[in-house]
Design an enzyme around this catalytic site. Structure first.
Site, PDB file in Angstrom:
ATOM      1  CG  HIS A 190      -1.729   1.251   1.375  1.00  0.00           C
ATOM      2  ND1 HIS A 190      -3.024   1.356   0.922  1.00  0.00           N
ATOM      3  CD2 HIS A 190      -1.422   2.467   1.887  1.00  0.00           C
ATOM      4  CE1 HIS A 190      -3.473   2.577   1.144  1.00  0.00           C
ATOM      5  NE2 HIS A 190      -2.513   3.277   1.739  1.00  0.00           N
ATOM      6  CD  GLU A 191       1.626   3.750   3.693  1.00  0.00           C
ATOM      7  OE1 GLU A 191       1.893   4.815   3.098  1.00  0.00           O
ATOM      8  OE2 GLU A 191       0.557   3.591   4.318  1.00  0.00           O
ATOM      9  CG  HIS A 218       0.433   6.425  -0.619  1.00  0.00           C
ATOM     10  ND1 HIS A 218      -0.645   7.107  -1.119  1.00  0.00           N
ATOM     11  CD2 HIS A 218      -0.015   5.778   0.490  1.00  0.00           C
ATOM     12  CE1 HIS A 218      -1.709   6.881  -0.342  1.00  0.00           C
ATOM     13  NE2 HIS A 218      -1.351   6.068   0.634  1.00  0.00           N
ATOM     14  CG  HIS A 236       0.209   9.015  -6.823  1.00  0.00           C
ATOM     15  ND1 HIS A 236      -0.867   9.352  -6.039  1.00  0.00           N
ATOM     16  CD2 HIS A 236      -0.010   9.620  -8.008  1.00  0.00           C
ATOM     17  CE1 HIS A 236      -1.687  10.127  -6.739  1.00  0.00           C
ATOM     18  NE2 HIS A 236      -1.188  10.295  -7.932  1.00  0.00           N
TER      19      HIS A 236
HETATM   20 ZN   LIG Z   1      -2.525   5.314   2.251  1.00  0.00          ZN
END
Ligand SMILES: [Zn+2]
Length: 674
Positions: A464-465, A468, A471
């Site tokens: 998940h991290e 980011h 991104h």
């Molecule tokens: Zn998050």
């Protein structure tokens, strides 16, 4: 005395901050000079006798504040990931000054007059789409910050912002202090029965470190539900642990939450909105309070029904232990029993297959390579802010350099709880900068010489991290204002959630999930059983989350002037009204330690996780059914969405990938809510 290292741009690769030279005493002078410099730069913009142009106003604004940004990103990182009492003092001192500084810019009448004039003539300026959007978004930001209010109202606004900034720093420090103070201390290892020998050893070590020699200490983690509740067999210890967690900071932060909610309501009213929630959501992809209400209202009844079905399963097992009613401190424990008896899944049995280094390189990095062709090279020569931190250089498939990724995976006393991503250097074509991003996690450090074995949830958090991080790394915009993760709050969790899909894709899982001693792959049937067992916990997880989201929403739907006398009563009434008063499922955060909304950026924004998940579930579905190869699909996702940041409307980027407006169907199916 050597010169303050923040005063000049870093000369290191990618302008990595010169951590080896940075000392605590550099922060305050750098903040002070950084704010003064930016105000001087703004003064030059407004003193320009030439009529406003995009170049002499908007571009000049983009270039301003370089020193302030350099110190702010490093300071924010240290205050979260490696704080000290000195850093906490600087934080409390600087928070209201930074709020005042932002007001000084947004409420500068001469500056706004130039922006307003350009905005009025925007169609005639011949701007490219990204530049036009910069003008529009900057103009909106000025208006939302009060630029059009009269002088008296602006004065009141400054007062509200200053008080809120101080309150938010105090709230954060109260949570940290009371979480420490309420750590559970037990006298004997017997009371910790059910925990693994490693966890018991860690609790003993924790006792020594915290001055309770010979005792065992369980420190509190962010969430209401503490992870040990799933395995502690002594019911009274579970009860004490959960009570310690749920009671955090009630006395100090309860009244502070009431005050902050009133200040935000007053500010919203000043700015022309009925409530703080209406003010916030107007600038999000959701757009209106009604849109958020509608999604939450649609999810609550089926989620509660699922939770009740789960409770009935738990009750059967608990009855055998002589428990007639499942309490909140029993839920995780009996869920684990159901997982083991109905699905033959023992969460602990998975850990040996999830060794951190292997999950990182052969899972997270491998998936990024599979999807986007990028590669990673560790750079031990580059100094980060703490010896725990790993630095990797990221390369494109053709060998071109992309940016730096810093991974700070372990828990330590100086780090706040949770997991997060942020940036040290923001990508910008205008400023010629490539991104430097980092991930922070809180993985417990094992005994010396032991491998770092992750739980299923920790593996998910890593993916998940890193979503980011991608991104931020793939950002390809001209203006720093739009870079990477600077997208609407209810959109930003979407790319990171999409990245979680790689965790269970067969070709990725087969590559990383191997036994750390034997090298044997994680048996496929264990994965299937785990997935089935995950379905079982959806009722609890959705209700726990929705309760927090609705609690946030309630605190920020209070109109100006409404008296609230007691935070706990307000909380109970809000949950009851939303149909979420499930006694055995406390909200993921209770009011007094809900830092996301009282000291982070999520006020009236906690709904964003499930809002983003609608987009996430649609996109994962699109990856499956669009007929392209994984590599081609990922390239579309990168080009049309990840690289764009906020340089175009977020939902336009979504539509450019998926080809339609988001529909809730895939989310409802995934969470068993259809
Ligand atoms: Zn998050």
């Amino acid at each position: 005395m050597t010169e303050n290292p923040f005063f000049k741009p870093s000369t290191l690769v990618y302008e990595l901050p010169p951590f080896a030279e940075i000392r605590e005493e550099h922060y305050l002078p750098a903040f002070e000079r950084g704010m003064a410099e930016q105000l001087a730069e703004i003064g030059e913009i407004t003193a320009n006798p030439e009529p406003p142009t995009f170049e002499n106003t908007l571009i000049a604004l983009e270039r301003s504040g370089a020193l302030l940004r350099r110190v702010r990103v490093v300071f924010e990182n240290q205050s979260s990931a490696d704080t000290t009492p000195g850093v906490d003092r600087v934080d409390a001192e600087i928070s209201p000054l930074l709020a005042a500084h932002r007001d000084a810019i947004h409420l500068d009448a001469a500056l706004f007059a130039r922006v307003e004039e350009l905005y009025a003539r925007r169609a005639e300026l011949g701007l490219d789409p990204e530049s036009l959007r910069l003008l529009e978004r900057r103009h909106t930001a000025f208006v939302r910050a009060g630029a059009r209010l009269d002088a008296d109202r602006q004065q009141r606004l400054r007062g509200l912002n200053a008080e809120l900034a101080t309150a938010s720093a105090v709230f954060r420090q109260n949570v940290a202090a009371d979480s420490k103070a309420r750590a559970l201390v037990v006298d004997s290892a017997e009371e910790l029965a059910g925990l693994s020998p490693d966890e018991i050893a860690a609790a003993a070590e924790n006792g020594r470190a915290l001055g309770h020699d010979g005792k065992y200490v369980l420190s509190l983690k962010n969430f209401s539900n503490q992870s040990e509740l799933a395995s502690l067999t002594d019911r009274s210890v579970r009860e004490r642990l959960l009570a310690a967690s749920l009671g955090r900071a009630v006395a100090t932060n309860g009244p502070l939450a009431i005050r902050m909610s009133a200040l935000r309501a007053e500010r919203a009213r000043l700015l022309g909105y009925d409530t703080h929630a209406a003010y916030v959501v107007a600038d999000e992809t959701a757009g209106t309070v009604d849109a958020v209400d509608a999604l939450l209202a649609r999810l609550v009844p089926p989620a509660v029904a699922n939770a009740r079905r789960e409770a009935a399963e738990l009750a059967k097992l608990a009855a055998a232990d002589g428990i007639d009613e499942i309490a909140a401190h029993d839920w995780a424990y009996y869920s684990e029993q159901v997982r083991q008896s109905s699905y033959q899944v023992d969460a602990g049995a998975l850990r040996p297959y999830f060794e951190l280094e292997r999950v990182l390189r052969d899972g997270v990095f491998f998936a990024a390579n599979l999807a986007y062709g990028v590669t990673f090279t560790e750079r031990p020569d580059l100094v980060a802010y703490h010896p725990d931190v790993r630095v990797f250089e990221v390369f494109e498939e053709d060998g071109g350099s992309l940016g730096l990724f810093l991974g700070d995976f372990h828990a330590r006393a100086s780090k706040r709880g949770g997991a997060w991503m942020d940036e040290l250097v923001t990508q910008s074509g205008l400023l010629g900068r490539r991104p430097v991003v980092y991930n922070n996690l809180n993985v417990a450090r094992p005994a010396p010489g032991e491998p770092v074995l992750l739980s299923w949830d920790e593996v998910r958090t890593l993916f998940h991290e890193f979503g980011h991080a991608l991104h931020g790394l793939f950002s390809d915009v001209r203006y720093p204002y739009f870079a990477g993760t600077d997208v609407p709050r209810d959109f930003v969790e979407f790319p990171s959630q999409v990245n979680e899909m790689w965790m269970v894709r067969p070709e990725v899982l087969a590559n990383y999930a191997r036994h750390h001693v034997t090298g044997e792959p994680l048996p496929a049937e264990l994965v299937e059983r785990m997935a089935a067992a995950e379905g079982f916990g959806q009722g609890f997880r959705t209700v726990e989350y929705l309760a927090a989201a609705l609690l946030d929403w309630a605190w920020h739907s209070v109109p100006e002037g409404q008296e609230i006398t007691d935070a706990e009563e307000f909380e109970a009434a809000a949950l009851a009204k939303a149909g979420l008063a499930v006694a055995a499922i406390p909200p993921r955060y209770r009011t007094a330690y809900f830092s996301h909304i009282f000291s982070g950026g999520y006020s009236a924004g906690y709904y964003a996780y499930i809002w983003s998940e609608v987009l996430d579930a649609e996109t994962v579905d699109w990856f499956e059914r669009n007929g392209r190869s994984v590599r081609e699909s990922a390239e579309v996702f990168r080009r049309e969405l990840l690289s764009r940041g906020d340089s175009r409307d977020a939902l336009d980027s979504f539509r450019a990938v998926v080809g339609r407006d988001p529909q809730p169907g895939p989310l409802l199916a995934r969470r068993g809510l259809a």
